[in-house]
Structures are given as structure tokens and as C-alpha cells.
Design a protein around this motif. Structure first.
Motif, PDB file in Angstrom:
ATOM      1  N   LEU A 108      53.663  33.251  72.077  1.00 53.53           N
ATOM      2  CA  LEU A 108      53.892  31.807  72.141  1.00 53.53           C
ATOM      3  C   LEU A 108      52.736  31.082  71.474  1.00 53.53           C
ATOM      4  CD1 LEU A 108      55.780  29.614  73.374  1.00 53.53           C
ATOM      5  CD2 LEU A 108      54.286  29.644  75.386  1.00 53.53           C
ATOM      6  N   ASP A 110      51.968  27.096  70.771  1.00 49.20           N
ATOM      7  CA  ASP A 110      52.373  25.694  70.911  1.00 49.20           C
ATOM      8  C   ASP A 110      53.854  25.628  71.288  1.00 49.20           C
ATOM      9  OD1 ASP A 110      49.772  24.861  70.208  1.00 49.20           O
ATOM     10  OD2 ASP A 110      50.261  25.078  68.094  1.00 49.20           O
ATOM     11  N   ASP A 111      54.675  24.981  70.482  1.00 45.36           N
ATOM     12  CA  ASP A 111      56.094  24.834  70.798  1.00 45.36           C
ATOM     13  C   ASP A 111      56.960  25.766  69.962  1.00 45.36           C
ATOM     14  OD1 ASP A 111      55.711  22.954  72.763  1.00 45.36           O
ATOM     15  OD2 ASP A 111      55.781  21.271  71.371  1.00 45.36           O
ATOM     16  N   LEU A 146      59.475  31.912  77.437  1.00 40.69           N
ATOM     17  CA  LEU A 146      59.507  30.775  78.353  1.00 40.69           C
ATOM     18  C   LEU A 146      59.885  31.187  79.778  1.00 40.69           C
ATOM     19  CD1 LEU A 146      61.294  28.185  76.021  1.00 40.69           C
ATOM     20  CD2 LEU A 146      58.888  28.153  76.719  1.00 40.69           C
ATOM     21  N   ALA A 149      58.331  29.421  82.815  1.00 37.65           N
ATOM     22  CA  ALA A 149      58.409  27.958  82.901  1.00 37.65           C
ATOM     23  C   ALA A 149      59.404  27.520  83.970  1.00 37.65           C
ATOM     24  CB  ALA A 149      58.809  27.376  81.554  1.00 37.65           C
ATOM     25  N   GLU A 153      58.674  21.952  83.792  1.00 37.08           N
ATOM     26  CA  GLU A 153      57.789  22.291  82.675  1.00 37.08           C
ATOM     27  C   GLU A 153      58.541  22.309  81.351  1.00 37.08           C
ATOM     28  OE1 GLU A 153      54.521  25.037  85.085  1.00 37.08           O
ATOM     29  OE2 GLU A 153      56.301  25.969  84.184  1.00 37.08           O
ATOM     30  N   LEU A 154      59.798  22.743  81.384  1.00 34.13           N
ATOM     31  CA  LEU A 154      60.607  22.719  80.166  1.00 34.13           C
ATOM     32  C   LEU A 154      60.838  21.289  79.700  1.00 34.13           C
ATOM     33  CD1 LEU A 154      63.296  25.464  80.912  1.00 34.13           C
ATOM     34  CD2 LEU A 154      61.292  25.640  79.420  1.00 34.13           C
ATOM     35  N   VAL A 156      58.878  18.757  80.278  1.00 35.26           N
ATOM     36  CA  VAL A 156      57.604  18.263  79.761  1.00 35.26           C
ATOM     37  C   VAL A 156      57.371  18.790  78.350  1.00 35.26           C
ATOM     38  CG1 VAL A 156      55.099  18.383  80.026  1.00 35.26           C
ATOM     39  CG2 VAL A 156      56.542  17.934  82.020  1.00 35.26           C
ATOM     40  N   ARG A 157      57.682  20.071  78.126  1.00 33.71           N
ATOM     41  CA  ARG A 157      57.450  20.691  76.826  1.00 33.71           C
ATOM     42  C   ARG A 157      58.357  20.107  75.744  1.00 33.71           C
ATOM     43  NH1 ARG A 157      55.380  25.381  74.584  1.00 33.71           N
ATOM     44  NH2 ARG A 157      54.627  26.135  76.597  1.00 33.71           N
ATOM     45  N   PHE A 158      59.644  19.942  76.061  1.00 31.73           N
ATOM     46  CA  PHE A 158      60.616  19.561  75.041  1.00 31.73           C
ATOM     47  C   PHE A 158      61.037  18.096  75.097  1.00 31.73           C
ATOM     48  CE2 PHE A 158      61.248  24.163  75.546  1.00 31.73           C
ATOM     49  CZ  PHE A 158      61.096  24.565  74.221  1.00 31.73           C
ATOM     50  N   VAL A 176      67.872  21.111  77.509  1.00 34.30           N
ATOM     51  CA  VAL A 176      66.966  21.784  78.439  1.00 34.30           C
ATOM     52  C   VAL A 176      67.726  22.501  79.556  1.00 34.30           C
ATOM     53  CG1 VAL A 176      65.157  21.413  80.168  1.00 34.30           C
ATOM     54  CG2 VAL A 176      64.965  20.346  77.912  1.00 34.30           C
TER      55      VAL A 176
END
Length: 260
Positions: A108, A110-111, A146, A149, A153-154, A156-158, A176
Motif C-alpha cells: 500500500l 498512499d491511496d 484494505l 480498514a 476509515e474507508l 475517510v480515505r476515499f 465505499v
């Protein structure tokens, strides 16, 4: 000798070549790098040539685009990910020989996911994957990476976007909640599957690699033409999960122990 300012400008060029845009187009031309970094094309061209001479980037003589170079990944492999790569290397070769397909070690970043190591089960050596970034939602390796997660959290990430992967129309994961469902399905099965969602005609199977704490730190991925993998997903998934478990054991993970 580079001063700090010059080094920072070179790092900005490397970051542009590691961007999602570079991943989608398999490299960037001088004009695109100049646009992303806000620099003059002539300056960017000179700097990229110097980085190419140092082996940190490479230039495709046919398309004239630049990509991150092998020396950069070699240096990175000897850093924090060195132990992971060293432990995984023999397992990758065994899995490639067993499945007769191409095997990747993905981490992993970053994104996105980054392919850290590639081994081919064929007589020829595949190229172009090491150092390549790919989106998380529409790849089996991304869904595995992922695994730890939570739904929050998903989000927040996406973020609350309508389509996580607009450039990949064949992905069955677009939101998501759909990503969370795919992650849960993979966790229950022991491996994740992507059926032509990332690239037409290509399927993939991935399983998680865990460290001594039980945290997912990498994914083992087997990729190949859909025509070859169709009917072999369960067999390939079991083999991939067993190989990932072997790497996890070398990293100190005890199966059955709950992750903190």
C-alpha cells in the motif's frame, strides 16, 4: 552537488512520475511532468535527463515518456521493505512455478497499490509491473491491502464520492459500501478475486501477508489471462493464500492469533 532546493525539485519530478496520472498512462512526457510540477518544460527536460543518467528514471525511446527507474526501486527495496522483499522472494518463485502465471508482491502506498516485485511463471520475464501503481477498489490486491480498514476509515480515505474508479468501467466496486462488501467477501474466502475489473482479458487472485502483529503489510497476487484462470480461481486462490501464509509466518505471524 545538489543543494536542498534542487533536491526538492527532483523529488517533485519523481512524485509526478509516481502519480495516478502516470500510472494510468504508463509514464509521462515532459509536458505532462512540467504541468504537474509547475515548471518550465526545458528545466524539466534537463532534470529528467540527469535523473535518467543516474538510473532513477527511465525513458521509453518509442513513446518518449518517462517512468520511475529500476535503481529507485532497488534502493527502496534495500530500505524499510527490504526484509519483506527478501522473505517473499523464494515464495514468489515457488508460487509462479506452481500456478504457471505471473506473481506480484504488492504494498500500500498512499491511496494506491504499488507492485514491489514481479516473478513470471513463464519462460519469459515480464516487465513493466515493478514500481507500477494501480487503484485499490478494482484490484484484488487492493481489496486485500484494505483488509484492516473499518467502514469509517474507508470513508475517510476515499471520501463520499459517487464513483471510486470512474476510469475503470468494468469494476464491480464503485462505492465505499460496495468496497466494504468486497473486502468482507475476500476475508471470509481467504483471498480476493478480480475478474477483468482492472484490465480487459486479465483476472487476478490475491491473499494477505501479515506481520508479527497480524496487520496486513502486503498482498501476494497471481494475475493472468482470464481464459487461463477461468475454472481455476479456487485452486489458484488456495495456492496464493498458502503462499501468503508462508511469508506471514516468516515475518512472525502465528495463524489464529487475533490482530490488535
Amino acid at each position: 552537488m545538489h543543494n536542498g532546493y534542487g533536491l526538492g525539485r527532483d523529488v517533485a519530478l519523481l512524485e509526478a512520475l509516481a502519480s495516478d496520472e502516470a500510472g494510468r498512462t504508463d509514464g509521462l512526457g515532459v509536458a505532462a511532468v512540467a504541468r504537474l510540477t509547475g515548471r518550465e518544460k526545458s528545466q524539466v527536460s534537463r532534470a529528467l535527463r540527469a535523473l535518467a543518467d543516474a538510473g532513477l528514471v527511465e525513458r521509453d525511446e518509442d513513446t518518449l515518456v518517462y517512468r520511475l527507474g529500476w535503481r529507485l526501486f532497488s534502493l527502496a527495496a534495500r530500505g524499510t521493505g527490504g526484509r519483506l522483499t527478501a522473505v517473499a522472494e523464494p515464495v514468489l518463485h515457488r508460487l509462479a512455478a506452481e500456478t504457471e502465471e505471473t506473481v506480484h508482491l504488492c504494498v500500500l502506498r498512499d491511496d494506491a497499490l504499488l507492485t514491489a516485485r514481479t516473478v513470471s511463471g513463464h519462460s519469459f520475464r515480464t516487465t513493466g509491473w515493478e514500481g507500477r501503481r494501480a487503484p485499490l477498489p478494482c484490484t484484488s490486491a487492493g481489496r486485500v491491502l484494505l483488509s484492516d480498514a473499518t467502514p469509517d476509515e474507508l470513508f475517510v480515505r476515499f471520501g463520499a464520492v459517487e464513483d471510486l474508479v470512474p476510469d475503470y468501467p468494468h469494476s464491480r466496486v464503485r462505492t465505499v459500501p460496495q468496497l466494504w462488501q468486497a473486502i468482507q467477501e475476500a476475508a471470509e474466502r481467504g483471498w480476493a478475486v478480480s475478474h477483468e475489473e482492472f484490465e480487459p482479458g486479465v483476472a487476478g487472485v490475491s491473499a494477505p501477508v501479515r506481520d508479527f502483529r497480524g496487520r496486513v503489510v502486503a498482498a501476494l497476487n497471481v494475475s493472468g489471462p482470464t481464459a487461463r484462470l477461468d475454472g481455476r480461481f479456487d485452486e489458484t486462490g488456495r495456492a496464493t493464500a498458502a503462499a501468503a501464509a508462508a511469508v506471514s509466518a516468516e515475518l512472525g505471524w502465528t495463524p489464529g492469533r487475533s490482530a490488535p
